[in-house]
Design a protein around this motif. Structure first.
Motif, mmCIF file in Angstrom:
data_model
loop_
_atom_site.group_PDB
_atom_site.id
_atom_site.type_symbol
_atom_site.label_atom_id
_atom_site.label_comp_id
_atom_site.label_asym_id
_atom_site.label_seq_id
_atom_site.Cartn_x
_atom_site.Cartn_y
_atom_site.Cartn_z
ATOM 1 N N LYS A 1 -60.088 32.929 62.596
ATOM 2 C CA LYS A 1 -60.238 32.280 61.284
ATOM 3 C C LYS A 1 -59.338 32.888 60.217
ATOM 4 O O LYS A 1 -58.600 32.158 59.550
ATOM 5 N N PRO A 2 -59.344 34.215 60.008
ATOM 6 C CA PRO A 2 -58.453 34.748 58.970
ATOM 7 C C PRO A 2 -56.969 34.535 59.275
ATOM 8 O O PRO A 2 -56.167 34.318 58.367
ATOM 9 N N PHE A 3 -56.596 34.560 60.558
ATOM 10 C CA PHE A 3 -55.196 34.326 60.889
ATOM 11 C C PHE A 3 -54.806 32.889 60.581
ATOM 12 O O PHE A 3 -53.775 32.634 59.960
ATOM 13 N N ARG A 4 -55.630 31.952 60.998
ATOM 14 C CA ARG A 4 -55.329 30.549 60.721
ATOM 15 C C ARG A 4 -55.333 30.280 59.216
ATOM 16 O O ARG A 4 -54.514 29.503 58.719
ATOM 17 N N ASP A 5 -56.235 30.936 58.486
ATOM 18 C CA ASP A 5 -56.249 30.804 57.023
ATOM 19 C C ASP A 5 -54.941 31.323 56.423
ATOM 20 O O ASP A 5 -54.403 30.732 55.492
ATOM 21 N N PHE A 6 -54.437 32.435 56.961
ATOM 22 C CA PHE A 6 -53.155 32.981 56.508
ATOM 23 C C PHE A 6 -52.032 31.961 56.705
ATOM 24 O O PHE A 6 -51.244 31.709 55.797
ATOM 25 N N VAL A 7 -51.948 31.375 57.892
ATOM 26 C CA VAL A 7 -50.891 30.406 58.178
ATOM 27 C C VAL A 7 -51.048 29.183 57.274
ATOM 28 O O VAL A 7 -50.070 28.691 56.700
ATOM 29 N N MET A 8 -52.281 28.727 57.119
ATOM 30 C CA MET A 8 -52.521 27.548 56.286
ATOM 31 C C MET A 8 -52.146 27.811 54.830
ATOM 32 O O MET A 8 -51.465 27.006 54.192
ATOM 33 N N SER A 9 -52.547 28.955 54.307
ATOM 34 C CA SER A 9 -52.292 29.221 52.888
ATOM 35 C C SER A 9 -50.832 29.578 52.602
ATOM 36 O O SER A 9 -50.327 29.286 51.525
ATOM 37 N N ASN A 10 -50.124 30.162 53.552
ATOM 38 C CA ASN A 10 -48.735 30.559 53.315
ATOM 39 C C ASN A 10 -47.708 29.532 53.756
ATOM 40 O O ASN A 10 -46.583 29.539 53.257
ATOM 41 N N ALA A 11 -48.082 28.658 54.690
ATOM 42 C CA ALA A 11 -47.136 27.642 55.170
ATOM 43 C C ALA A 11 -47.568 26.238 54.779
ATOM 44 O O ALA A 11 -46.786 25.310 54.888
ATOM 45 N N GLY A 12 -48.827 26.092 54.373
ATOM 46 C CA GLY A 12 -49.343 24.757 54.111
ATOM 47 C C GLY A 12 -49.574 23.987 55.400
ATOM 48 O O GLY A 12 -49.607 22.762 55.405
ATOM 49 N N ALA A 13 -49.728 24.722 56.489
ATOM 50 C CA ALA A 13 -49.859 24.106 57.808
ATOM 51 C C ALA A 13 -51.204 23.423 57.988
ATOM 52 O O ALA A 13 -52.213 23.856 57.422
ATOM 53 N N ASN A 14 -51.195 22.383 58.817
ATOM 54 C CA ASN A 14 -52.439 21.677 59.121
ATOM 55 C C ASN A 14 -53.187 22.380 60.251
ATOM 56 O O ASN A 14 -52.710 23.359 60.826
#
Length: 90
Positions: free
Chosen positions: A58-71
């Motif tokens: 969860k925190p890793f995916r949150d990092f990618v989502m918040s820094n890349a705007g990834a889906n």
């Protein structure tokens, strides 16, 4: 993952070396540009974040989502790639 992409297979079968962030599964040009502009231009930079959160999804995916705007699909691909890469090489 039951079915992996060629990009995923290539990524998890080779040492990290100097791979660009866009070589990480789930990270294409747009997401890569966003990550690079935030100081994560290399795949090893993203790996560092994965290791910082001790592989916690969860925190890793949150990092990618918040820094890349990834889906969700892209963050999942990125997470699976980092997980399998660390299983293979660490």
């Amino acid at each position: 993952m039951s079915s992996t992409s060629k990009k995923h297979s290539n990524f998890v079968s080779e040492p990290m070396r100097n791979k660009r962030v866009t070589e990480v599964p789930g990270i294409g040009g747009t997401y890569g540009d966003r990550l690079s502009s935030r100081g994560y231009g290399q795949a090893r930079d993203v790996l560092g974040q994965y290791l910082t959160v001790k592989g916690d999804e969860k925190p890793f995916r949150d990092f990618v989502m918040s820094n890349a705007g990834a889906n969700s699909k892209s963050t999942g691909e990125c997470y699976q790639a980092m997980k399998q890469w660390t299983d293979n090489f660490m």
